[in-house]
Design a protein around this motif. Sequence first.
Motif, mmCIF file in Angstrom:
data_model
loop_
_atom_site.group_PDB
_atom_site.id
_atom_site.type_symbol
_atom_site.label_atom_id
_atom_site.label_comp_id
_atom_site.label_asym_id
_atom_site.label_seq_id
_atom_site.Cartn_x
_atom_site.Cartn_y
_atom_site.Cartn_z
ATOM 1 N N SER A 32 -5.783 -9.205 -4.598
ATOM 2 C CA SER A 32 -6.415 -7.930 -4.951
ATOM 3 C C SER A 32 -7.922 -8.096 -5.072
ATOM 4 O O SER A 32 -8.667 -7.150 -4.807
ATOM 5 N N THR A 64 -9.071 -7.553 -1.646
ATOM 6 C CA THR A 64 -9.059 -6.117 -1.356
ATOM 7 C C THR A 64 -10.286 -5.446 -1.967
ATOM 8 O O THR A 64 -10.963 -4.644 -1.311
ATOM 9 N N ILE A 65 -10.590 -5.801 -3.224
ATOM 10 C CA ILE A 65 -11.740 -5.188 -3.900
ATOM 11 C C ILE A 65 -13.041 -5.572 -3.201
ATOM 12 O O ILE A 65 -13.923 -4.737 -2.981
ATOM 13 N N ILE A 114 -10.275 2.443 -0.093
ATOM 14 C CA ILE A 114 -9.545 1.351 -0.743
ATOM 15 C C ILE A 114 -8.096 1.333 -0.250
ATOM 16 O O ILE A 114 -7.548 0.289 0.085
ATOM 17 N N PHE A 152 -0.323 -3.284 -7.829
ATOM 18 C CA PHE A 152 -1.722 -3.735 -7.842
ATOM 19 C C PHE A 152 -2.653 -2.649 -7.286
ATOM 20 O O PHE A 152 -3.726 -2.410 -7.819
ATOM 21 N N TYR A 153 -2.223 -2.003 -6.191
ATOM 22 C CA TYR A 153 -3.046 -0.926 -5.638
ATOM 23 C C TYR A 153 -3.219 0.193 -6.653
ATOM 24 O O TYR A 153 -4.309 0.727 -6.835
ATOM 25 N N ILE A 174 -5.807 -0.808 -9.202
ATOM 26 C CA ILE A 174 -7.165 -0.774 -8.645
ATOM 27 C C ILE A 174 -7.647 0.674 -8.504
ATOM 28 O O ILE A 174 -8.746 1.036 -8.927
ATOM 29 N N PHE A 186 -10.616 2.559 -10.456
ATOM 30 C CA PHE A 186 -11.753 3.046 -9.680
ATOM 31 C C PHE A 186 -11.999 4.531 -9.928
ATOM 32 O O PHE A 186 -13.151 4.964 -10.030
#
Lengths: 211, 218
Positions: free
Chosen positions: A12, A15-16, A150, A188-189, A192, A196
């Motif tokens: 993650s 990803t970030i 994202i 996890f998505y 995030i 955000f």
Amino acid sequence: MQRVWIFFAQASLTTIKISGLAILLGLCLGFIAALSSLSRLTVVRWPARAYVSVFRGTPALIQLFLLYFGGLQLGLEMSPIQAGIIGLGINIGAYMTESIRGAIIAVDKGQTEAGRCLGLSRAQTMARVILPQAARLMVRPLGVNSVALIKGSAIVSTISVTELTYTAHRFISSTYKPFEMFILAAIFYLIIITLFMRLVQWIDTRVALKE
Amino acid sequence: MNLDFTVVPRMTDLLLWGVMWTVILSVLSMVFSLVLGAVFAVVRLSSYRLLRWPVQAISWVFMGTPLLLQLYVVYFGLAELGLNLNAFTAGVIALSLHFAVYNADIIRAGIQSIDTGQYQAARSLGVSHLQAMRKVVVPQALANVTPALGNMMIALLKESALVSAIGVMELTLSAQRAISQTFRPFEFYLAAAALYYALNLVLQQALRLIERRAALTR
């Protein structure tokens, strides 16, 4: 199972990182294209319009493949991560152009006229009068664009960047538990994205307070 | 420059096959996502919390995770749980659910934006609740939300490229097949991009006609 969590946490972060850099690139491109699309000169306006139309008119996945695999064919070698950031950034830039342009147009025309009457140049009026007011209006749409980015960053898994979706895939081939692994990635998505969105809301209230 | 676009016409059949399936897949998903979106919107506006809550949860999950992941869950994940869908069905289900959630938000906002006076006026003229919604509120709401729903349909057409990842033979995958035969990624991805762009233009034109129709009923 504990090891899996660690790998997902690391993924993650990737990803970030990819999303953050792509958002920055998109913002830069968006500002440039938005300002040029509002120019009086057709030569400046036209490329910006073409950029928006082409990149909003075709799938991000195709753009990414064209950049990564097509680039290789033309001798433009990139690592998957580089191609991912650039591909996502150019794509979201087209959407951000529209958000920024919309915010600038939404500022009352009288503001431009007043600025010009006071003897400011066109550029000065834009930089000191219009943009500070437009900034307030663009936080939300740009936030929406960034959230979309994202989520859209999952497509870079198809060019084997080890972010969340790719990591889930990798663990499936060793554990044969697709449902669990994809749900874990989804969690996890969700974390995030939820964090955000909080950040965007916080920025929005901060910017709105200046009024 | 190592480019040779003469290879593209040789694969016309393959690419057109891809275009056909992209259209079929997208149109099916559009219809389902609109119907399901309307249902979700009505449920979220209902006064029963037990009905509202699950739909709210669904929309939170579907808006907060990538479409690609949702596709994988429907295709690979459900297979693990014993529900074996073919790739095309899985693609349509994932696309429909994903966009239904967004459509529901748009439709709900559209219905809420209609002045309550309209509904009250209809009711005081002796019209029933269902008829007031069907004949007064919904037509006005639909006219307002048609452009936003149209944007979603355009997004759906583009995002349908993702179903190539689970092996549905649509435009993106047919371009990949052509590339594996010719080793010319640039030419074929560019051709695929041009075809998507053309499909997009056709869809935009169709939406413009529908918008004009919707505006007339106002």
